[in-house]
Motif scaffolding. Structure first.
Motif, PDB file in Angstrom:
ATOM      1  N   LYS A  46       0.919  -1.349   0.014  1.00 41.95           N
ATOM      2  CA  LYS A  46       0.031  -0.161   0.146  1.00 41.95           C
ATOM      3  C   LYS A  46       0.972   1.414  -0.092  1.00 41.95           C
ATOM      4  O   LYS A  46       0.759   1.990  -0.839  1.00 41.95           O
ATOM      5  CB  LYS A  46      -0.975  -0.061   1.182  1.00 41.95           C
ATOM      6  CG  LYS A  46      -1.902  -1.265   1.243  1.00 41.95           C
ATOM      7  CD  LYS A  46      -2.891  -1.021   0.141  1.00 41.95           C
ATOM      8  CE  LYS A  46      -4.039  -2.079   0.067  1.00 41.95           C
ATOM      9  NZ  LYS A  46      -4.665  -2.044   1.532  1.00 41.95           N
ATOM     10  N   LEU A  47       1.949   1.223   0.789  1.00 44.89           N
ATOM     11  CA  LEU A  47       2.763   2.521   0.613  1.00 44.89           C
ATOM     12  C   LEU A  47       3.569   2.627  -0.341  1.00 44.89           C
ATOM     13  O   LEU A  47       3.967   3.820  -0.681  1.00 44.89           O
ATOM     14  CB  LEU A  47       3.676   2.190   2.029  1.00 44.89           C
ATOM     15  CG  LEU A  47       3.145   2.345   3.382  1.00 44.89           C
ATOM     16  CD1 LEU A  47       4.377   1.876   4.556  1.00 44.89           C
ATOM     17  CD2 LEU A  47       2.700   3.629   3.646  1.00 44.89           C
ATOM     18  N   ASN A  48       3.849   1.534  -1.204  1.00 47.17           N
ATOM     19  CA  ASN A  48       4.689   1.678  -2.265  1.00 47.17           C
ATOM     20  C   ASN A  48       3.754   2.454  -3.445  1.00 47.17           C
ATOM     21  O   ASN A  48       4.287   2.788  -4.721  1.00 47.17           O
ATOM     22  CB  ASN A  48       4.978   0.238  -2.965  1.00 47.17           C
ATOM     23  CG  ASN A  48       6.286  -0.106  -2.263  1.00 47.17           C
ATOM     24  OD1 ASN A  48       7.039   0.633  -1.512  1.00 47.17           O
ATOM     25  ND2 ASN A  48       6.669  -1.443  -2.206  1.00 47.17           N
ATOM     26  N   SER A  49       2.547   2.641  -3.342  1.00 50.48           N
ATOM     27  CA  SER A  49       1.693   3.604  -4.107  1.00 50.48           C
ATOM     28  C   SER A  49       2.196   4.905  -4.184  1.00 50.48           C
ATOM     29  O   SER A  49       1.449   5.880  -4.926  1.00 50.48           O
ATOM     30  CB  SER A  49       0.133   3.141  -4.056  1.00 50.48           C
ATOM     31  OG  SER A  49      -0.385   3.478  -2.831  1.00 50.48           O
ATOM     32  N   ILE A  50       2.673   5.298  -2.907  1.00 50.75           N
ATOM     33  CA  ILE A  50       2.881   6.821  -2.833  1.00 50.75           C
ATOM     34  C   ILE A  50       4.060   7.149  -3.427  1.00 50.75           C
ATOM     35  O   ILE A  50       5.123   6.448  -3.202  1.00 50.75           O
ATOM     36  CB  ILE A  50       3.065   6.889  -1.162  1.00 50.75           C
ATOM     37  CG1 ILE A  50       1.713   6.576  -0.231  1.00 50.75           C
ATOM     38  CG2 ILE A  50       3.410   8.641  -1.008  1.00 50.75           C
ATOM     39  CD1 ILE A  50       1.887   6.559   1.064  1.00 50.75           C
ATOM     40  N   ASN A  51       4.146   8.187  -4.438  1.00 54.63           N
ATOM     41  CA  ASN A  51       5.395   8.770  -5.186  1.00 54.63           C
ATOM     42  C   ASN A  51       6.499   9.502  -4.260  1.00 54.63           C
ATOM     43  O   ASN A  51       7.377   9.574  -4.634  1.00 54.63           O
ATOM     44  CB  ASN A  51       4.948   9.174  -6.158  1.00 54.63           C
ATOM     45  CG  ASN A  51       4.144   8.263  -7.321  1.00 54.63           C
ATOM     46  OD1 ASN A  51       4.606   7.280  -7.293  1.00 54.63           O
ATOM     47  ND2 ASN A  51       3.237   8.777  -7.956  1.00 54.63           N
ATOM     48  N   ASN A  52       5.845  10.247  -3.368  1.00 49.21           N
ATOM     49  CA  ASN A  52       6.780  11.377  -2.679  1.00 49.21           C
ATOM     50  C   ASN A  52       7.383  10.532  -1.637  1.00 49.21           C
ATOM     51  O   ASN A  52       6.649   9.925  -0.647  1.00 49.21           O
ATOM     52  CB  ASN A  52       5.928  12.348  -2.042  1.00 49.21           C
ATOM     53  CG  ASN A  52       6.591  13.339  -1.551  1.00 49.21           C
ATOM     54  OD1 ASN A  52       7.649  13.258  -0.559  1.00 49.21           O
ATOM     55  ND2 ASN A  52       6.765  14.705  -2.195  1.00 49.21           N
ATOM     56  N   LYS A  53       8.833  10.420  -1.587  1.00 47.93           N
ATOM     57  CA  LYS A  53       9.474   9.521  -0.740  1.00 47.93           C
ATOM     58  C   LYS A  53       9.715  10.249   0.545  1.00 47.93           C
ATOM     59  O   LYS A  53       9.728   9.524   1.694  1.00 47.93           O
ATOM     60  CB  LYS A  53      11.033   9.347  -1.075  1.00 47.93           C
ATOM     61  CG  LYS A  53      11.832  10.663  -1.267  1.00 47.93           C
ATOM     62  CD  LYS A  53      13.401  10.219  -1.902  1.00 47.93           C
ATOM     63  CE  LYS A  53      14.117  11.485  -2.123  1.00 47.93           C
ATOM     64  NZ  LYS A  53      15.516  11.106  -2.772  1.00 47.93           N
ATOM     65  N   ASN A  54       9.558  11.676   0.858  1.00 48.01           N
ATOM     66  CA  ASN A  54       9.494  12.187   2.081  1.00 48.01           C
ATOM     67  C   ASN A  54       8.441  11.863   2.782  1.00 48.01           C
ATOM     68  O   ASN A  54       8.296  11.683   4.112  1.00 48.01           O
ATOM     69  CB  ASN A  54       9.723  13.731   2.017  1.00 48.01           C
ATOM     70  CG  ASN A  54      11.196  14.146   1.406  1.00 48.01           C
ATOM     71  OD1 ASN A  54      12.197  13.514   1.971  1.00 48.01           O
ATOM     72  ND2 ASN A  54      11.231  15.202   0.631  1.00 48.01           N
ATOM     73  N   THR A  55       7.215  11.963   2.053  1.00 48.79           N
ATOM     74  CA  THR A  55       5.851  11.561   2.609  1.00 48.79           C
ATOM     75  C   THR A  55       5.917  10.192   3.244  1.00 48.79           C
ATOM     76  O   THR A  55       5.450   9.917   4.321  1.00 48.79           O
ATOM     77  CB  THR A  55       4.925  11.578   1.694  1.00 48.79           C
ATOM     78  OG1 THR A  55       4.773  13.164   1.092  1.00 48.79           O
ATOM     79  CG2 THR A  55       3.320  11.284   2.092  1.00 48.79           C
ATOM     80  N   LYS A  56       6.419   9.160   2.442  1.00 55.72           N
ATOM     81  CA  LYS A  56       6.770   7.938   2.628  1.00 55.72           C
ATOM     82  C   LYS A  56       7.481   7.935   4.099  1.00 55.72           C
ATOM     83  O   LYS A  56       6.866   7.101   5.067  1.00 55.72           O
ATOM     84  CB  LYS A  56       7.468   6.953   1.710  1.00 55.72           C
ATOM     85  CG  LYS A  56       6.388   6.737   0.610  1.00 55.72           C
ATOM     86  CD  LYS A  56       7.388   6.054  -0.255  1.00 55.72           C
ATOM     87  CE  LYS A  56       6.590   5.382  -1.840  1.00 55.72           C
ATOM     88  NZ  LYS A  56       7.549   4.837  -2.674  1.00 55.72           N
ATOM     89  N   ARG A  57       8.446   8.429   4.249  1.00 58.00           N
ATOM     90  CA  ARG A  57       9.407   8.421   5.729  1.00 58.00           C
ATOM     91  C   ARG A  57       8.449   9.077   6.648  1.00 58.00           C
ATOM     92  O   ARG A  57       8.448   8.131   7.719  1.00 58.00           O
ATOM     93  CB  ARG A  57      10.614   9.397   5.397  1.00 58.00           C
ATOM     94  CG  ARG A  57      11.509   8.824   4.294  1.00 58.00           C
ATOM     95  CD  ARG A  57      12.972   9.402   4.585  1.00 58.00           C
ATOM     96  NE  ARG A  57      14.020   9.180   3.733  1.00 58.00           N
ATOM     97  CZ  ARG A  57      14.341   9.505   2.738  1.00 58.00           C
ATOM     98  NH1 ARG A  57      13.700  10.575   1.998  1.00 58.00           N
ATOM     99  NH2 ARG A  57      15.146   8.986   2.092  1.00 58.00           N
TER     100      ARG A  57
END
Length: 311
Positions: free
Chosen positions: A58-69
């Motif tokens: 689910k998290l891998n669908s997010i493109n912004n790496k800072n948002t993921k962190r």
């Protein structure tokens, strides 16, 4: 902030920072060695391992790496808070955790978790145990470690050679990486600052009593292995891979060892191949659970990584 690494142009998080790789690839003798590794990576906040695969997807669908962190950091913090709350109120802890996972779309509207506290009074070094019962998603198990700091120095040192939040997490990550065996429970991650570890939930078969009795002797070894597969899930390939001692030949018959000895011999032979031994297994058969595989067949699994060390 929790450090993560990224792969490929789609910025897929693999959640495998340096500390996790070190623990997966190496054997560390006792707690001080493992604490030293954590101290070298303060940005990890005492966490090692990976989130469950469905969460990662689910998290891998997010493109912004800072948002993921930031989401990863929030997930770990929120999970720790839920474990803390569960000590007094599992319903409130369940609500907090589900709200967090819905917020970040880890769960969809047809999925949810329910935290259930289980009896761990017979477990010497466990404070609490919880089933994170999933609806529409795989369940998880949370082991909260007992605080051993009140132990005398020499006793503490002896215990933490094989038990506790640092050693058991390190052993689980190393063994899951080194030994690919379906009879071993898979561990996701551990939080050493908050004292818990998250693994797959190995659901026991209710009041398991197999109608199959392992006989005293067979016409040949293969027939015994056939019965061991039906009762415990041990395949001929697995038995031969580790050269497991399951009995002996005598006057044209193959005589079976007692079942508890066969189970011990399987894990003893498996760990022995990698220079390890499970020193608790012989004395505590509850370290193994009869569950079922994806086809519904009985399958025995080791569920505890305490008590394991080099031979």
């Amino acid at each position: 902030m929790i450090n993560t690494t990224f792969e490929n142009k789609n910025i897929n998080i693999n959640f495998k920072g340096g500390i996790t790789q070190k623990l997966k690839r190496n054997y560390y003798n006792a707690e001080p060695d493992i604490i030293n590794i954590f101290n070298r990576h303060p940005q990890k906040n005492g966490i090692a391992g990976v989130l469950p695969k469905p969460w990662i997807e689910k998290l891998n669908s997010i493109n912004n790496k800072n948002t993921k962190r930031e989401i990863i950091k929030e997930l770990y913090q929120g999970f720790a808070q839920a474990v803390q709350t569960a000590k007094e109120n599992t319903s409130q802890a369940t609500e907090k955790l589900n709200t967090l996972l819905y917020k970040h779309k880890i769960l969809n509207k047809n999925q949810k978790y329910n935290i259930k506290k289980i009896d761990t009074s017979k477990a010497a070094y466990t404070e609490n145990g919880y089933i994170l019962e999933g609806t529409g998603i795989d369940s998880l198990f949370i082991k909260e470690f007992a605080d051993l700091k009140n132990k005398k120095t020499q006793i503490y040192k002896k215990i933490t050679e094989r038990h506790g939040k640092f050693v058991e997490l390190a052993r689980a990550l190393q063994i899951n990486n080194q030994i690919k065996d379906r009879h071993l429970m898979h561990t996701c991650w551990g939080d050493t600052k908050n004292g818990y570890m998250v693994s797959e939930y190995v659901k026991p078969l209710k009041e398991y009593k197999s109608p199959l009795e392992i006989k005293e002797f067979y016409d040949d070894e293969k027939l015994l292995i056939d019965d061991l597969y039906k009762k415990y899930g041990f395949t001929h390939k697995e038995i031969k891979k580790y050269n497991v001692r399951i009995g002996y030949e005598y006057e044209g018959k193959f005589y079976s060892y007692p079942e508890d000895r066969i189970i011990f011999n399987y894990f003893d032979s498996m760990f022995g191949r990698y220079g390890l031994a499970h020193y608790d297994l012989y004395w505590n058969p509850d370290n193994c659970i009869i569950t079922s595989d994806k086809s519904g067949n009985p399958l025995i699994k080791l569920i505890d990584y305490g008590g394991i060390s080099k031979v």
